[in-house]
Design an enzyme around this catalytic site. Structure first.
Site, PDB file in Angstrom:
ATOM      1  CG  HIS A  82      -1.957   1.077   1.199  1.00  0.00           C
ATOM      2  ND1 HIS A  82      -3.315   0.815   1.224  1.00  0.00           N
ATOM      3  CD2 HIS A  82      -1.847   2.426   1.132  1.00  0.00           C
ATOM      4  CE1 HIS A  82      -3.981   1.958   1.179  1.00  0.00           C
ATOM      5  NE2 HIS A  82      -3.116   2.957   1.132  1.00  0.00           N
TER       6      HIS A  82
ATOM      7  CG  HIS B  42      -1.383   6.956  -1.613  1.00  0.00           C
ATOM      8  ND1 HIS B  42      -2.660   7.157  -2.088  1.00  0.00           N
ATOM      9  CD2 HIS B  42      -1.514   6.236  -0.464  1.00  0.00           C
ATOM     10  CE1 HIS B  42      -3.529   6.575  -1.251  1.00  0.00           C
ATOM     11  NE2 HIS B  42      -2.851   6.021  -0.255  1.00  0.00           N
TER      12      HIS B  42
ATOM     13  CD  GLN C  97      -7.314  11.093  -1.320  1.00  0.00           C
ATOM     14  OE1 GLN C  97      -6.200  10.638  -1.244  1.00  0.00           O
ATOM     15  NE2 GLN C  97      -8.218  10.909  -0.345  1.00  0.00           N
TER      16      GLN C  97
ATOM     17  CG  HIS D 277      -7.748   4.421   0.875  1.00  0.00           C
ATOM     18  ND1 HIS D 277      -7.265   3.880  -0.277  1.00  0.00           N
ATOM     19  CD2 HIS D 277      -6.698   5.105   1.453  1.00  0.00           C
ATOM     20  CE1 HIS D 277      -5.982   4.199  -0.411  1.00  0.00           C
ATOM     21  NE2 HIS D 277      -5.615   4.930   0.624  1.00  0.00           N
TER      22      HIS D 277
ATOM     23  CD  GLU E 136      -6.501   6.759   6.065  1.00  0.00           C
ATOM     24  OE1 GLU E 136      -6.971   7.030   4.943  1.00  0.00           O
ATOM     25  OE2 GLU E 136      -5.303   6.888   6.351  1.00  0.00           O
TER      26      GLU E 136
ATOM     27  CG  ASP F  51      -0.889   5.277   3.414  1.00  0.00           C
ATOM     28  OD1 ASP F  51      -1.285   5.138   2.236  1.00  0.00           O
ATOM     29  OD2 ASP F  51      -1.584   5.800   4.297  1.00  0.00           O
TER      30      ASP F  51
ATOM     31  CD1 TRP G 174      -3.287  12.443   4.017  1.00  0.00           C
ATOM     32  CD2 TRP G 174      -2.179  12.262   2.074  1.00  0.00           C
ATOM     33  NE1 TRP G 174      -4.161  12.721   2.992  1.00  0.00           N
ATOM     34  CE2 TRP G 174      -3.515  12.619   1.800  1.00  0.00           C
ATOM     35  CE3 TRP G 174      -1.296  12.103   0.995  1.00  0.00           C
ATOM     36  CZ2 TRP G 174      -3.991  12.816   0.501  1.00  0.00           C
ATOM     37  CZ3 TRP G 174      -1.764  12.296  -0.287  1.00  0.00           C
ATOM     38  CH2 TRP G 174      -3.094  12.654  -0.533  1.00  0.00           C
TER      39      TRP G 174
HETATM   40  N1  17E Z   1      -5.253   9.326   0.906  1.00  0.00           N
HETATM   41  C1  17E Z   1      -6.077   8.822   1.863  1.00  0.00           C
HETATM   42  O1  17E Z   1      -7.307   8.867   1.729  1.00  0.00           O
HETATM   43  N2  17E Z   1      -5.526   8.242   2.947  1.00  0.00           N
HETATM   44  C2  17E Z   1      -4.211   8.170   3.082  1.00  0.00           C
HETATM   45  N3  17E Z   1      -3.699   7.591   4.178  1.00  0.00           N
HETATM   46  C3  17E Z   1      -3.364   8.708   2.087  1.00  0.00           C
HETATM   47  C4  17E Z   1      -3.924   9.274   1.002  1.00  0.00           C
HETATM   48  C5  17E Z   1      -1.882   8.650   2.253  1.00  0.00           C
HETATM   49 FE   FE2 Z   2      -3.611   4.998   1.584  1.00  0.00          FE
END
Ligand code: 17E
Ligand code: FE2
Length: 419
Positions: free
Chosen positions: A63, A65, A158, A216, A219, A315, A321
């Site tokens: 995982h 980005h 996103q 995702h 989170e 990540d 982030w």
């Molecule tokens: N985008 C998201 O939704 N969550 C994350 N942890 C990252 C990007 C890095």
């Molecule tokens: Fe992520």
């Protein structure tokens, strides 16, 4: 008389899970592992004495980005440290994306990863941006690196599938263009209903285009964020569980135990894969708490104890982030040992599996494509360590990285003399 039979032989390798002093020789030929035995009598054109150090399959980064990697501070730093400020900053940075920009940063990051023993990577590509530049860039990187690195690309909306009217179409276009997996972000959709609908849409698209799923999911620290049950239900109904991954699921760390117990039963039926990202989620979550302050981690130890497949990801490598990040999977495993309190010897070994074999299972690589056994592709790493415990404790250097039978990277460990 011995004769040269193999292109390479690694002498005296210690394999994972072997005790004591026993070592094996590993012969490589035609980019494959040709033989493994305590003593191979033939010679190799090239031989290295591994001296009893640990030889294992490559790390798997399940995982990351790559589209946002190496952009930390552009156009500004994340002061609140939250997911939401990160999404805002990335929203500004992505206005100026070009193919060259995405490709250069992604390849630089992949080289850093490969040098640290990673040969399999799953990256997310933001597809909620009208030009699909991040996706196009990462698809061409997938092609450019394929001789030394296996890259999977997830089409990741996103800003949500229903956050703006064109995003649903962009997600489908991304699959037509060749993304390996469908992603989503149900906890970020405008309403609970949109979140549920987004999960259903992801399963529909995955079926239509025959792709993997990596969402995702939850989170957030909100204990009311319950999209994991929706993902599990869709997986049970479609029978696709082993091709589906729930990433992050940090809200699971905040659910009450009665609900968590019920959910665990559903998850077991679903056979989903899970990815936790301990480096980033220990910093991103808990930001709205005072004290006690939650860790914001999913229930890694309990999922593992229930026999579910859990892998670990970095990540981020220097992005809006998480401005830290090195790409080193031993940093990830080390943090997991701490944050998930997996300090028992078997638990530490499990955390090592989470950055190797379990990641391979998440990526659905197939047993024939990963692992150390005769007949498999010669992808392996040599760690400057005696055991996986030693490797995690010291975050040992990866001495050699062998990809497709060829030496791809070499690190000489730092040497300190006490005077
Ligand atoms: N985008 C998201 O939704 N969550 C994350 N942890 C990252 C990007 C890095
Ligand atoms: Fe992520």
């Amino acid at each position: 008389m011995s004769q040269t039979k193999y292109s390479t032989i690694l002498r005296q390798c210690r394999l994972l899970g072997t005790d004591g002093r026993s070592t094996v020789d590993i012969a490589i030929d035609n980019n494959k592992i040709a033989a493994i035995s305590p003593k191979i009598p033939e010679l190799g054109e090239w031989e290295i004495d591994i001296q009893g150090k640990l030889v294992c399959p490559p790390f798997v980064e399940s995982h990351i980005h790559l589209d946002s990697a190496l952009t930390a501070g552009e156009p500004r730093w994340n002061h609140s440290g939250t997911l939401f400020e990160g999404i805002q900053i990335w929203g500004e940075r992505k206005q100026s994306l070009t193919l060259e920009d995405v490709k250069t940063r992604a390849i630089e990051t992949l080289k850093q990863q490969a040098s640290q023993g990673i040969l399999f990577v799953r990256t997310h590509a933001d597809v909620s941006e009208p030009t699909l530049t991040a996706l196009q860039g990462l698809l061409s990187v997938r092609e450019a690196v394929k001789d030394w690195m296996t890259l999977q690309v997830v089409a990741f909306p996103q800003d949500g599938i229903y956050g703006s009217p064109e995003n649903d179409k962009l997600l489908e276009t991304a699959l037509e263009m060749g993304a390996d997996a469908v992603g989503g972000i149900p906890h970020y959709e405008l309403t609970r209903e949109d979140g549920v609908k987004s999960v259903q849409r992801i399963f529909e698209l995955a079926e239509k285009y025959n792709r993997l799923i990596d969402i995702h999911c939850d989170e957030i620290d909100d204990e009311q964020s319950r999209f994991l049950e929706v993902v599990a239900a869709c997986a049970i109904r479609s029978g696709a569980g082993s091709r589906v991954t729930a990433s992050h699921t940090t809200a699971f760390g905040s659910y009450n135990n009665a609900y968590a117990f019920k959910l665990m039963g559903i998850l077991q039926k679903s056979r989903l894969n899970f990815i936790a990202n301990p480096l980033i989620n220990i910093t991103l979550q808990g930001r709205a708490d005072t004290y006690p302050k939650r860790r914001g981690m999913t229930r890694v130890k309990e999922l593992w104890q229930q026999g579910l497949n859990v892998s670990l990801g970095h990540d981020c490598v220097r992005d809006p982030w998480y401005s830290l990040g090195t790409g080193n999977m031993l940093d990830v495993a080390h943090m997991a040992v701490h944050v998930c309190q997996m300090t028992g010897m078997e638990e530490i070994a499990a955390c090592f599996q989470m950055v190797t074999e379990n990641g391979a299972q998440t990526l659905f690589l197939g047993d024939e494509n990963y692992g150390i056994a005769a007949g498999k592709p010669a992808n392996l790493i040599v760690l400057d360590a005696d055991s996986c415990y030693d490797a995690i404790r010291r975050r040992a250097a990866v001495r050699y990285v062998i990809s497709r039978g060829k030496l791809l990277a070499e690190t000489v460990p730092a040497k300190t003399s006490f005077l």
